[in-house]
Structure formats: structure tokens, C-alpha cells
Design a protein around this motif. Sequence first.
Motif, PDB file in Angstrom:
ATOM      1  N   LEU A   9       0.879  -1.155   0.000  1.00 28.55           N
ATOM      2  CA  LEU A   9       0.000   0.000   0.000  1.00 28.55           C
ATOM      3  C   LEU A   9       0.923   1.212   0.000  1.00 28.55           C
ATOM      4  N   ASP A  10       0.707   2.155  -0.919  1.00 26.14           N
ATOM      5  CA  ASP A  10       1.549   3.337  -1.041  1.00 26.14           C
ATOM      6  C   ASP A  10       0.776   4.533  -0.503  1.00 26.14           C
ATOM      7  N   MET A  11       1.342   5.215   0.485  1.00 28.85           N
ATOM      8  CA  MET A  11       0.683   6.338   1.140  1.00 28.85           C
ATOM      9  C   MET A  11       1.638   7.518   1.193  1.00 28.85           C
ATOM     10  N   GLU A  12       1.153   8.672   0.790  1.00 25.44           N
ATOM     11  CA  GLU A  12       1.972   9.881   0.806  1.00 25.44           C
ATOM     12  C   GLU A  12       2.282  10.326   2.237  1.00 25.44           C
ATOM     13  N   LEU A  13       3.516  10.733   2.456  1.00 23.43           N
ATOM     14  CA  LEU A  13       3.939  11.270   3.751  1.00 23.43           C
ATOM     15  C   LEU A  13       3.059  12.435   4.171  1.00 23.43           C
ATOM     16  N   ALA A  14       2.539  13.182   3.206  1.00 22.69           N
ATOM     17  CA  ALA A  14       1.718  14.354   3.485  1.00 22.69           C
ATOM     18  C   ALA A  14       0.441  14.021   4.260  1.00 22.69           C
ATOM     19  N   TYR A  15       0.017  12.774   4.266  1.00 25.53           N
ATOM     20  CA  TYR A  15      -1.163  12.391   5.055  1.00 25.53           C
ATOM     21  C   TYR A  15      -0.917  12.576   6.546  1.00 25.53           C
ATOM     22  N   GLU A  28      -1.438  -4.506  10.562  1.00 25.68           N
ATOM     23  CA  GLU A  28      -0.702  -5.336  11.514  1.00 25.68           C
ATOM     24  C   GLU A  28      -0.860  -6.833  11.296  1.00 25.68           C
ATOM     25  N   ASN A  29      -2.032  -7.319  11.056  1.00 29.24           N
ATOM     26  CA  ASN A  29      -2.255  -8.757  10.936  1.00 29.24           C
ATOM     27  C   ASN A  29      -2.362  -9.204   9.481  1.00 29.24           C
ATOM     28  N   SER A  30      -1.695  -8.477   8.617  1.00 32.47           N
ATOM     29  CA  SER A  30      -1.714  -8.836   7.200  1.00 32.47           C
ATOM     30  C   SER A  30      -0.273  -8.965   6.717  1.00 32.47           C
ATOM     31  N   SER A  31      -0.122  -9.427   5.507  1.00 33.37           N
ATOM     32  CA  SER A  31       1.208  -9.516   4.904  1.00 33.37           C
ATOM     33  C   SER A  31       1.508  -8.294   4.034  1.00 33.37           C
ATOM     34  N   VAL A  32       0.664  -7.286   4.107  1.00 34.57           N
ATOM     35  CA  VAL A  32       0.813  -6.089   3.280  1.00 34.57           C
ATOM     36  C   VAL A  32       1.839  -5.141   3.901  1.00 34.57           C
ATOM     37  N   SER A  33       2.749  -4.647   3.070  1.00 36.88           N
ATOM     38  CA  SER A  33       3.763  -3.684   3.509  1.00 36.88           C
ATOM     39  C   SER A  33       3.349  -2.276   3.110  1.00 36.88           C
ATOM     40  N   LEU A  34       3.709  -1.318   3.950  1.00 39.97           N
ATOM     41  CA  LEU A  34       3.366   0.071   3.695  1.00 39.97           C
ATOM     42  C   LEU A  34       4.554   0.821   3.097  1.00 39.97           C
ATOM     43  N   ILE A  35       4.336   1.382   1.915  1.00 38.08           N
ATOM     44  CA  ILE A  35       5.294   2.295   1.305  1.00 38.08           C
ATOM     45  C   ILE A  35       4.838   3.704   1.686  1.00 38.08           C
ATOM     46  N   GLY A  61       7.212   5.043  10.255  1.00 38.98           N
ATOM     47  CA  GLY A  61       6.898   3.617  10.289  1.00 38.98           C
ATOM     48  C   GLY A  61       6.883   2.915   8.951  1.00 38.98           C
ATOM     49  N   ALA A  62       7.352   3.586   7.904  1.00 37.92           N
ATOM     50  CA  ALA A  62       7.357   2.981   6.569  1.00 37.92           C
ATOM     51  C   ALA A  62       8.088   1.647   6.574  1.00 37.92           C
ATOM     52  N   HIS A  63       7.488   0.662   5.915  1.00 34.39           N
ATOM     53  CA  HIS A  63       8.199  -0.584   5.657  1.00 34.39           C
ATOM     54  C   HIS A  63       9.162  -0.366   4.485  1.00 34.39           C
ATOM     55  N   PRO A  92      20.216   1.052   6.965  1.00 34.77           N
ATOM     56  CA  PRO A  92      20.493  -0.051   6.025  1.00 34.77           C
ATOM     57  C   PRO A  92      19.407  -1.119   5.959  1.00 34.77           C
ATOM     58  N   HIS A  93      18.552  -1.187   6.941  1.00 33.83           N
ATOM     59  CA  HIS A  93      17.538  -2.244   7.003  1.00 33.83           C
ATOM     60  C   HIS A  93      16.217  -1.888   6.319  1.00 33.83           C
ATOM     61  N   ILE A  94      16.037  -0.632   5.899  1.00 36.24           N
ATOM     62  CA  ILE A  94      14.777  -0.194   5.294  1.00 36.24           C
ATOM     63  C   ILE A  94      14.917  -0.154   3.775  1.00 36.24           C
TER      64      ILE A  94
END
Length: 150
Positions: A9-15, A28-35, A61-63, A92-94
Motif C-alpha cells: 500500500l503506497d501512502m503519501e507522507l503528506a497524510y 498489523e495482521n496482514s502480509s501487506v507492507s506500507l510504502i 513507520g514505513a516498511h 540499512p535495514h529499510i
Amino acid sequence: AAGGLVDFLDMELAYGDEKIRETLRMLENSSVSLIVSFHDFEKTPPKEVLFSTLAAEIRAGAHVAKLAAMPRNEEDVLALLSATLLVRREYPHIPLITMSMGGIGAVSRVTGGLFGSDLSFAVGSKASAPGQIPVAALKQCLSVLHPLES
């Protein structure tokens, strides 16, 4: 996301941080990562602003942290690549996705991986942003830069 129909899921920082935290709780309980992303279709902010923007995405908190900017000159492309490298070293981990748009910025789509960007965008049948390279051409360029990884 709850139905498992998407991977990212891609979400603008401006939100803002609160909306981003709310979205992260939903995922949290999904396999979806947040961009968490930032786009500037007019210009490229200074290197320090690019760095702080990517860092803010990560702190929110961006994945995956994403930044795309429009260069006005070659120095803008260098600023984006330099900021990418600094963020890669600091976090380095992100996973990172960074690109400079337009014709001048196309080189960042090919060389971004050398500076810490983990993903590029290429054209399949129709470009979704200025400066995207056709997938076959991008693949060929990447095979030159990363011969053992192709």
C-alpha cells in the motif's frame, strides 16, 4: 489489504503521522507492507531536505521509503543519488525506492541501485511517470551494471 489482494500500500507522507500510524495498525495482521512516499513533480529539493524527507518516512513507520523528484539540472540528479546513499548508510535495514524523473533523471532509474535504491520503475506498455525507461532497455542496462545478478 485485509483480503490479501495487494502486497503493498503506497501512502503519501503528506497524510501525516497519525494517518500513517492508523494505516500501520490496520495492516498489523496482514502480509501487506506500507510504502510511505513523497513526490515532487516540479523540482528537486536540496539534498538535506531529500534526506530528512526519507528519514521522516522511516520514522513514521514505513516498511519501504519512497521519494521521486523532478530535476531541473544534472546537479539535482546527483543530489537525489547522494541523499539516497546517505539514507542507505543511516538506515540499512529499510528498503528504499528513489528516482529522479524526466529525461535528465532517467539515469537514476538505471544507477539507483548502486546508491541504495532497491527498486526502479520501467515502462511496460504505457509510462506512468516522466522518464521511465522501457522494461527491455532497463533490463539490458542493469545487466551491464550488475552482470553477475542478471
